[in-house]
Design an enzyme around this catalytic site. Structure first.
Site, PDB file in Angstrom:
ATOM      1  N   LYS A  86     -11.549  -8.093   6.032  1.00 31.48           N
ATOM      2  CA  LYS A  86     -10.981  -7.241   7.075  1.00 31.48           C
ATOM      3  C   LYS A  86     -11.916  -6.081   7.380  1.00 31.48           C
ATOM      4  CE  LYS A  86      -7.144  -4.146   7.594  1.00 31.48           C
ATOM      5  NZ  LYS A  86      -6.151  -3.419   6.923  1.00 31.48           N
ATOM      6  N   LYS A 114     -12.181  -5.146   2.107  1.00 34.40           N
ATOM      7  CA  LYS A 114     -11.667  -4.321   3.198  1.00 34.40           C
ATOM      8  C   LYS A 114     -12.626  -3.157   3.418  1.00 34.40           C
ATOM      9  CE  LYS A 114      -7.590  -1.675   4.498  1.00 34.40           C
ATOM     10  NZ  LYS A 114      -6.228  -1.299   4.115  1.00 34.40           N
ATOM     11  N   SER A 157      -6.298  -3.971  14.516  1.00 34.20           N
ATOM     12  CA  SER A 157      -5.761  -3.303  15.704  1.00 34.20           C
ATOM     13  C   SER A 157      -6.826  -2.951  16.740  1.00 34.20           C
ATOM     14  CB  SER A 157      -5.013  -2.050  15.260  1.00 34.20           C
ATOM     15  OG  SER A 157      -5.857  -1.208  14.491  1.00 34.20           O
ATOM     16  N   ARG A 211     -10.931   7.195   4.109  1.00 33.71           N
ATOM     17  CA  ARG A 211     -10.638   6.210   3.061  1.00 33.71           C
ATOM     18  C   ARG A 211     -11.917   5.664   2.412  1.00 33.71           C
ATOM     19  NH1 ARG A 211      -5.489   6.454   4.333  1.00 33.71           N
ATOM     20  NH2 ARG A 211      -4.492   5.419   6.107  1.00 33.71           N
ATOM     21  N   CYS A 243      -0.045   4.098   1.824  1.00 31.13           N
ATOM     22  CA  CYS A 243      -0.434   5.046   2.879  1.00 31.13           C
ATOM     23  C   CYS A 243       0.646   5.294   3.922  1.00 31.13           C
ATOM     24  CB  CYS A 243      -1.748   4.639   3.540  1.00 31.13           C
ATOM     25  SG  CYS A 243      -1.665   3.082   4.428  1.00 31.13           S
ATOM     26  N   ARG A 254      -3.164   3.052  12.898  1.00 31.34           N
ATOM     27  CA  ARG A 254      -2.642   4.299  12.326  1.00 31.34           C
ATOM     28  C   ARG A 254      -1.638   4.952  13.265  1.00 31.34           C
ATOM     29  NH1 ARG A 254      -8.283   5.759   9.088  1.00 31.34           N
ATOM     30  NH2 ARG A 254      -8.198   3.785   7.930  1.00 31.34           N
ATOM     31  N   CYS A 308       0.870  -1.177   0.000  1.00 37.36           N
ATOM     32  CA  CYS A 308       0.000   0.000   0.000  1.00 37.36           C
ATOM     33  C   CYS A 308       0.904   1.223   0.000  1.00 37.36           C
ATOM     34  CB  CYS A 308      -0.905   0.017   1.239  1.00 37.36           C
ATOM     35  SG  CYS A 308      -2.271   1.213   1.106  1.00 37.36           S
ATOM     36  N   CYS A 357      -3.781   6.407   0.364  1.00 40.12           N
ATOM     37  CA  CYS A 357      -3.304   5.128  -0.162  1.00 40.12           C
ATOM     38  C   CYS A 357      -2.853   5.207  -1.616  1.00 40.12           C
ATOM     39  CB  CYS A 357      -4.396   4.071  -0.037  1.00 40.12           C
ATOM     40  SG  CYS A 357      -4.968   3.868   1.661  1.00 40.12           S
ATOM     41  N   TYR A 403      -2.632  -9.834  16.114  1.00 43.23           N
ATOM     42  CA  TYR A 403      -1.572  -9.348  17.010  1.00 43.23           C
ATOM     43  C   TYR A 403      -1.428 -10.264  18.222  1.00 43.23           C
ATOM     44  CZ  TYR A 403      -2.205  -5.406  13.941  1.00 43.23           C
ATOM     45  OH  TYR A 403      -2.304  -4.643  12.809  1.00 43.23           O
TER      46      TYR A 403
END
Ligand code: PBG
Length: 327
Positions: free
Chosen positions: A249, A196, A275, A218, A123, A206, A121, A131, A314
């Site tokens: 996602k 997404k 996240s 976005r 971004c 971010r 990407c 992006c 994560y």
């Protein structure tokens, strides 16, 4: 058909061994993909404020981390890069000596049994945090797609095992496929972020990737959270363009989408527990409002039960340790 009292569904729940025998969904280490954030410098390991246990790491530290990930039996990592300089066209993204390209080369040289997936990407690399390439406030699709193809080739040249475009531009999968094939990488799979959503759950990322857009959002390329049929069209076009695996996602709030996509296409399907999903479980766990370990496993089992074959999370290291402990 038997009914109560002949039929008693509780019979198969009466002991742990019986429950283990009839369990339908299992979580294994092979399901896990661990996201890592690479920053410039040496010996850097800086915790992300909103993601306890997640760090920005310099290449030397990331290599050590990858050795630990390999030792834990996690098969794959996905890398995100934070460059030392950003510009209008995100040139750090396709620089042969960019942060990701260097990181991939080093990891591949030092860690043998680990798949290195790269997020593609712009971004993280653009000064405006969008992006793609801008004209005024609009992202130019086709100009951006050419740069994404270039970025993908540079990742493959550095040794990336799988390329994962996350930008949601139209036509990027076919452009990336063509570019990879032309440069001799016809064997490198594409894991496309096919579905997404424009989600509030990306907030903490971010911070981690320092990629918040300087203005706007976005929504002109990521999907409307209210749409589901459209997810099938997105997945279908990426598959037609040559995606080998597709991703949904976020994951936890989109289990219906994972289910529909898996049912309809039967493709290897990944889900990204993003996240914000991680941050919420961590925060409530730290306050002792929930049993963090239990909710971690429950959230991931739910994602698998919905049809995901792999999960970017994560929690990967914690899950691997949990699975070792509860063998
Ligand atoms: C874009 C990208 C994002 C995430 C993965 N790839 C951020 C975005 O679209 O704004 C989010 C992942 C997460 O929240 O954990 N390069």
């Amino acid at each position: 058909m038997a009914t109560y009292p002949t039929k008693r569904l509780r019979r198969l729940r009466y002991s742990p061994l019986v429950r283990d025998m009839v369990r339908e969904t299992v979580l294994t280490k092979n399901d896990l993909i661990y996201p890592l954030f690479v920053v410039p410098g040496k010996n850097v390991k800086k915790e992300v404020r909103s993601m306890p246990g997640v760090f920005q790491m310099s290449i030397d530290t990331v290599v050590e981390e990858c050795k630990e990930v390999e030792k834990l039996g996690i098969p794959a990592v996905i890398l995100f890069g934070i460059p030392d300089h950003k510009d209008e066209v995100g040139s750090g993204a396709y620089d042969p000596n960019g942060i990701i390209q260097q990181a991939v080369r080093t990891i591949k040289a030092e860690v043998k049994k680990l798949l290195v997936i790269t997020d593609v990407c712009l971004c993280e690399y653009t000064s405006h945090g969008h992006c793609g390439v801008l004209h005024g406030e609009n992202i130019l699709n086709d100009e951006t797609v050419s740069l994404l193809a270039k970025e993908s080739v540079s990742h493959a040249e550095a040794g990336a095992d799988i390329i994962a475009p996350s930008d949601m531009m139209d036509g990027r999968v076919s452009a990336i496929r063509k570019a990879l094939d032309y440069k001799g990488f016809s064997h490198i799979p594409i894991l496309s972020y096919a579905v997404k959503y424009a989600s509030g759950f990306y907030g903490p990322f971010r911070d981690a990737a320092e990629s918040a857009p300087a203005f706007g959002d976005r929504r002109s390329h990521q999907m409307d959270i209210a749409n589901s049929d459209e997810a099938l069209r997105e997945a279908e076009s990426d598959i037609e363009e040559g995606a080998d695996m597709i991703m949904v996602k976020p994951a936890g709030a989109y289990l219906d989408i994972i289910w529909r996509v898996k049912e309809k296409f039967g493709m290897p399907t990944a889900a990204y527990q993003v996240s914000g999903e991680y941050a919420m479980i961590k925060a409530a766990g730290k306050n002792n409002w929930i049993d963090e370990e239990r909710v971690m496993i429950e959230s991931l089992i739910a994602i698998k039960r919905a049809g995901a074959d792999m999960i970017l999370t994560y929690f990967a290291k914690e899950v691997a340790r949990y699975l070792d402990k509860n063998k």
